[in-house]
Write a protein that holds these residues in place. Structure first.
Motif, PDB file in Angstrom:
ATOM      1  N   ASP A  38      -9.692   6.391   1.899  1.00 52.21           N
ATOM      2  CA  ASP A  38     -10.812   6.880   2.701  1.00 52.21           C
ATOM      3  C   ASP A  38     -11.688   5.724   3.177  1.00 52.21           C
ATOM      4  O   ASP A  38     -12.117   5.680   4.335  1.00 52.21           O
ATOM      5  N   ALA A  39     -11.966   4.788   2.274  1.00 52.43           N
ATOM      6  CA  ALA A  39     -12.820   3.652   2.611  1.00 52.43           C
ATOM      7  C   ALA A  39     -12.198   2.790   3.721  1.00 52.43           C
ATOM      8  O   ALA A  39     -12.897   2.347   4.645  1.00 52.43           O
ATOM      9  N   ILE A  40     -10.893   2.569   3.642  1.00 50.91           N
ATOM     10  CA  ILE A  40     -10.200   1.757   4.654  1.00 50.91           C
ATOM     11  C   ILE A  40     -10.215   2.458   6.002  1.00 50.91           C
ATOM     12  O   ILE A  40     -10.497   1.827   7.036  1.00 50.91           O
ATOM     13  N   LEU A  41      -9.960   3.761   6.009  1.00 47.99           N
ATOM     14  CA  LEU A  41      -9.978   4.502   7.284  1.00 47.99           C
ATOM     15  C   LEU A  41     -11.378   4.522   7.887  1.00 47.99           C
ATOM     16  O   LEU A  41     -11.546   4.377   9.107  1.00 47.99           O
ATOM     17  N   MET A  42     -12.407   4.666   7.048  1.00 46.50           N
ATOM     18  CA  MET A  42     -13.784   4.640   7.543  1.00 46.50           C
ATOM     19  C   MET A  42     -14.119   3.257   8.092  1.00 46.50           C
ATOM     20  O   MET A  42     -14.733   3.138   9.171  1.00 46.50           O
ATOM     21  N   ALA A  43     -13.738   2.214   7.381  1.00 43.89           N
ATOM     22  CA  ALA A  43     -14.013   0.853   7.848  1.00 43.89           C
ATOM     23  C   ALA A  43     -13.341   0.593   9.192  1.00 43.89           C
ATOM     24  O   ALA A  43     -13.947  -0.011  10.088  1.00 43.89           O
ATOM     25  N   ASP A  44     -12.120   1.056   9.350  1.00 40.52           N
ATOM     26  CA  ASP A  44     -11.419   0.860  10.616  1.00 40.52           C
ATOM     27  C   ASP A  44     -12.173   1.545  11.754  1.00 40.52           C
ATOM     28  O   ASP A  44     -12.371   0.970  12.825  1.00 40.52           O
ATOM     29  N   TRP A  45     -12.627   2.763  11.528  1.00 39.71           N
ATOM     30  CA  TRP A  45     -13.398   3.495  12.538  1.00 39.71           C
ATOM     31  C   TRP A  45     -14.697   2.749  12.855  1.00 39.71           C
ATOM     32  O   TRP A  45     -15.075   2.587  14.015  1.00 39.71           O
ATOM     33  N   MET A  46     -15.390   2.312  11.806  1.00 38.14           N
ATOM     34  CA  MET A  46     -16.671   1.620  12.001  1.00 38.14           C
ATOM     35  C   MET A  46     -16.503   0.343  12.823  1.00 38.14           C
ATOM     36  O   MET A  46     -17.285   0.077  13.735  1.00 38.14           O
ATOM     37  N   ILE A  47     -15.490  -0.434  12.505  1.00 34.51           N
ATOM     38  CA  ILE A  47     -15.256  -1.682  13.230  1.00 34.51           C
ATOM     39  C   ILE A  47     -14.932  -1.380  14.690  1.00 34.51           C
ATOM     40  O   ILE A  47     -15.475  -2.010  15.596  1.00 34.51           O
TER      41      ILE A  47
END
Length: 146
Positions: free
Chosen positions: A118-127
């Motif tokens: 979840d954290a990796i997918l959120m980080a990708d979206w944020m970036i």
């Protein structure tokens, strides 16, 4: 759900995921390809496990996310106080009561910052959407300048 201990962490394995003694098959969602990640637990670090997961998820900003993970937690799924007095959680150290909740509303991504996927997918979206500046490590590592 099944749970098992891996490299000093409890790993959650959803019911639709099969696993054997040394290989985990990730097949959690339609958008994620089936990938096998072999683990030799005596030589695989938490950081390498996090990097392998970033690669398995095939996110667009993998290099940036790996740099953030290394700086923020060195791949350890930890909860600790941040310099603002709030707790930060997971391999990408999302602040309690702030970043995760705000970005979840904006992105439509749910889950938990304590779940590496979840954290990796959120980080990708944020970036992708211009929020790299929300990580102090983006400045510490020189990816951004103040």
């Amino acid at each position: 759900m099944a749970y098992f201990l891996r490299a000093k962490k409890i790993v959650e394995i959803p019911a639709n995921v099969t696993y054997t003694n040394q290989v985990v098959t990730i097949a959690q969602a339609k958008e994620i390809p089936v990938v096998e990640i072999a683990r030799d637990h005596t030589s695989t670090s938490s950081l390498q496990f996090a990097y392998d997961l970033v690669d398995a998820l095939k996110v667009k900003n993998s290099k940036t996310i790996k740099r953030l993970i290394r700086c923020e937690s060195n791949g350890e799924n930890v909860t600790r106080p941040d310099n603002n007095g709030r707790l930060s959680r997971g391999i990408l150290q999302f602040n309690d009561g702030g970043t995760w909740e705000e970005m979840s509303l904006l992105s439509g991504i749910s889950g938990s910052p304590e779940k590496p996927r979840d954290a990796i997918l959120m980080a990708d979206w944020m970036i992708k959407h211009g929020y790299l500046n929300r990580w102090s490590c983006a400045y510490i590592t020189g990816m951004l300048r103040r």
